[in-house]
Write a protein that holds these residues in place. Structure first.
Motif, PDB file in Angstrom:
ATOM      1  N   ASN A  57       0.892  -1.177   0.107  1.00 29.20           N
ATOM      2  CA  ASN A  57      -0.018  -0.164   0.079  1.00 29.20           C
ATOM      3  C   ASN A  57       0.882   1.300   0.082  1.00 29.20           C
ATOM      4  O   ASN A  57       1.584   1.266   0.950  1.00 29.20           O
ATOM      5  CB  ASN A  57      -0.944   0.187   1.090  1.00 29.20           C
ATOM      6  N   TRP A 116       6.381  -2.417   7.481  1.00 27.85           N
ATOM      7  CA  TRP A 116       5.321  -2.108   6.761  1.00 27.85           C
ATOM      8  C   TRP A 116       5.189  -0.580   6.313  1.00 27.85           C
ATOM      9  O   TRP A 116       5.932   0.077   6.641  1.00 27.85           O
ATOM     10  CB  TRP A 116       4.207  -2.244   8.050  1.00 27.85           C
ATOM     11  N   ASP A 117       4.645  -0.965   5.092  1.00 28.41           N
ATOM     12  CA  ASP A 117       4.250   0.509   4.333  1.00 28.41           C
ATOM     13  C   ASP A 117       5.558   1.402   4.256  1.00 28.41           C
ATOM     14  O   ASP A 117       5.514   2.680   4.048  1.00 28.41           O
ATOM     15  CB  ASP A 117       3.242   1.215   5.335  1.00 28.41           C
ATOM     16  N   SER A 319      -1.153  -3.715   5.248  1.00 28.30           N
ATOM     17  CA  SER A 319      -0.742  -2.285   5.642  1.00 28.30           C
ATOM     18  C   SER A 319      -1.395  -1.971   7.085  1.00 28.30           C
ATOM     19  O   SER A 319      -2.369  -2.722   7.407  1.00 28.30           O
ATOM     20  CB  SER A 319      -1.530  -1.411   4.636  1.00 28.30           C
TER      21      SER A 319
END
Length: 595
Positions: A57, A116-117, A319
């Motif tokens: 994402n 993450w992300d 995400s």
């Protein structure tokens, strides 16, 4: 999370987790045999293609890199214009160090590929998606050759879908890690990305980055070939989670908008939205669906549901965007809240102090005492996918609305303005705004009718001709600095200001704002705290001028360390960690990744 079936496209991290004997017992290329022997094998291709959609994402790294977020450690005024106008700041820290780096317009040198992300996670997932598409296309092409050029309608649709996914992946990568498209001549001088079209069978492959012009030509080729064959024949009830026909045309409209082929934008937008106002309204959000919502999950479900006509294509992403944007250092607060979410008192679009609800309904506000430090919208609400409920193990998921009718309507409005049809562009913007209130439930209409005002052409010309109005510029010459033919006529400026305001509002929390800032070459800034020797905190401004090289995010340090060219060659991050390379040499993923 990369689903296990995706591992057919790569030999991931073998040397990092296997013993020497284990490694020697297996070939480097562990892909399954996807050879099609008959039409009975078509389901294998379609099943694999279902896993090709990228799960990274990009919203968080884009929001951090845009002007949508505020640093809560920096002194700022409250979001509400009704509150006492006293500056405040908070000790909220960023969730990750690389958040600070990106907000400071620096390379995310402390981010790992598995964070993450992060840029690395997005980069890796998009190129993994590309590799899966290439494997599918190779299998279809091989079958076509052996079957004398004849393939079924289902395989034609699968081929089209794979090309559209591959084009979309490279389009997002280009908008993140390259300079914006200028024109064919100028963009040949800007560093591009390799357009990967073949599955790799070697452990490391060196790619030349090429230039932005060539990248966009490859994207356009795949896009147009995919459009020519796309159909919804393979999708069943999951049509919104695929490049269905409407989504394909919405992607085409966006691509042509970014390359300023405005007549094509209108053509493809009309395909989805129609030219009849009553049919266009049917494609826009139905806000009456929110009237019975009680929980955050209820609101998120309405935003993200595939039966929502406004949602043209949905991507299930791995995400923690919801957590990052709520309760930490960087958020939509203070002046950013006024600019992004239209928290104002002097707008002709409503009376009194009320925050318009259309794109933030069902959100949450966090703060301390009388100070607020950020807003969160339920349209990016998280769901947790359990792999083991008893152990509480699983993956956070966010449904990313890749294409919506409401944003497509604003894209058509921009194209009309830029082709000289200012009245047509204004009509689309008025329809965008006014139709939202028209779709409120009767109960909500009673509650909001005394505040809501319809958008009119007069309101656009008056309100958006003032420099004091947020998101307004009296001079749009920054577009002309990007490309000499990209000129905004003086009579179009109020309408482009209105469009800028509406697009920023419509795409809040979703990452598209960063792309708009780049393609318009719009200058912006970030404010960060400056602490003197006595401990006094003041605001320090970090400028992002037009034509700045930092508008291209730096590629992950792991790829640079493996020999991949940097986006910012003069300030490439230094690798200090041990790496394991994927089979295509573009990305890095430790086998014990927490993704």
């Amino acid at each position: 999370m990369i689903k296990s079936i995706k591992y057919v496209a790569f030999a991931l991290g073998l040397m990092s987790v296997a013993s020497c004997s284990d490694f020697l017992d297996h070939p480097i290329d562990e892909r399954i045999d996807l050879t099609i022997q008959s039409e009975d094998d078509e389901y294998l291709v379609i099943k694999l293609l279902n896993t090709a959609y990228p799960e990274g994402n990009y919203a968080w790294i884009s929001e951090l890199s845009s002007d949508n977020l505020l640093d809560n450690q920096c002194p700022h005024l409250p979001s509400s214009p009704n509150d006492k106008q006293v500056t405040s700041f908070s000790p909220w820290n960023a969730m990750d160090k690389y958040d600070d780096e990106l907000y400071n317009f620096e390379a995310a040198s402390t981010a790992n590929y598995s964070d993450w992300d992060s840029p690395g996670m997005v980069w890796g997932d998009l190129f993994t998606s590309v590799a899966t598409c290439n494997y599918v296309l190779e299998a279809i092409d091989d079958w076509a050759v052996r079957n004398h050029g004849v393939i079924s309608e289902k395989l034609q649709a699968a081929r089209a879908e794979a090309k559209l996914i591959r084009a979309y992946d490279h389009f997002i990568l280009g908008n993140l890690f390259c300079q914006p498209y200028k024109n064919d001549e100028a963009s040949r001088q800007d560093i591009g990305l390799p357009y990967v079209t073949k599955p790799e069978t070697q452990l490391v492959v060196n790619y030349e980055r090429g230039n932005v012009t060539d990248l966009y030509k490859h994207i356009q080729k795949d896009l147009e070939e995919g459009l020519a064959e796309i159909s919804d024949i393979n999708y069943g009830e999951a049509v919104k989670f695929h490049f269905n026909t409407n989504a394909a045309h919405a992607f085409a409209a966006r691509f042509y908008l970014f390359t300023r082929q405005y007549d094509k934008v209108i053509e493809h937008a009309d395909f989805v939205l129609s030219t009849a106002e009553d049919r266009t309204r049917m494609m826009l959000p139905d806000f009456s669906k929110f009237s019975e919502c009680a929980t955050l999950g209820d609101y998120s479900n309405v935003w993200q549901h595939p039966t929502n006509n406004n949602n043209l294509m949905l991507c299930s992403t791995a995400s923690i965007l919801e957590r990052k944007v709520f309760g930490y250092r960087y958020s939509v607060a203070g002046e950013r809240c006024r600019e992004v979410l239209m928290v104002r008192t002097n707008s002709p679009l409503w009376s009194g102090y009320i925050c318009p609800v259309q794109n933030i309904v069902g959100g949450l506000l966090f703060g301390s005492s009388s100070s607020d430090y950020g807003f969160f919208s339920s349209k990016i609400g998280e769901e947790f996918q359990y792999t083991d409920k008893q152990a509480g193990i699983g993956y956070p998921r966010i449904i990313q609305r890749a294409f919506t009718s409401s944003l497509l309507l604003l894209e058509r409005a921009e194209a009309k303005i830029m082709t000289g049809d200012i009245a047509g562009g204004a009509a689309d913007m008025m329809l965008y705004w006014n139709s939202s209130f028209d779709s409120f439930s009767e109960k909500d209409k009673l509650a909001y009718s005394k505040y809501f005002k319809a958008m009119t052409d007069e309101a656009i010309r008056s309100y958006y001709s003032k420099e004091s109005t947020p998101n307004c510029f009296m001079d749009w010459s920054f577009t002309n600095q990007l490309s000499s033919e990209f000129t905004i006529p003086s009579e179009a400026i109020p309408y482009m200001n209105c469009l800028n305001d509406l697009r920023r509002y419509e795409t809040s929390f979703e990452g598209q704002r960063f792309f708009d800032l780049k393609r318009w070459n719009m200058p912006y800034y970030h404010s960060i705290p400056n602490i003197d020797a006595r401990g006094n905190v003041t605001a320090q401004t970090l400028e992002m001028p037009s034509n700045d090289s930092r508008r291209a995010l730096e590629v992950p340090w792991e790829s640079i360390a493996s020999g991949f060219s940097a986006s910012r060659p003069t300030a490439a991050p230094t690798a200090t960690r041990q790496m394991t390379m994927d089979i295509n040499g573009l990305v890095y993923r430790p086998e014990n990744s927490n993704k």
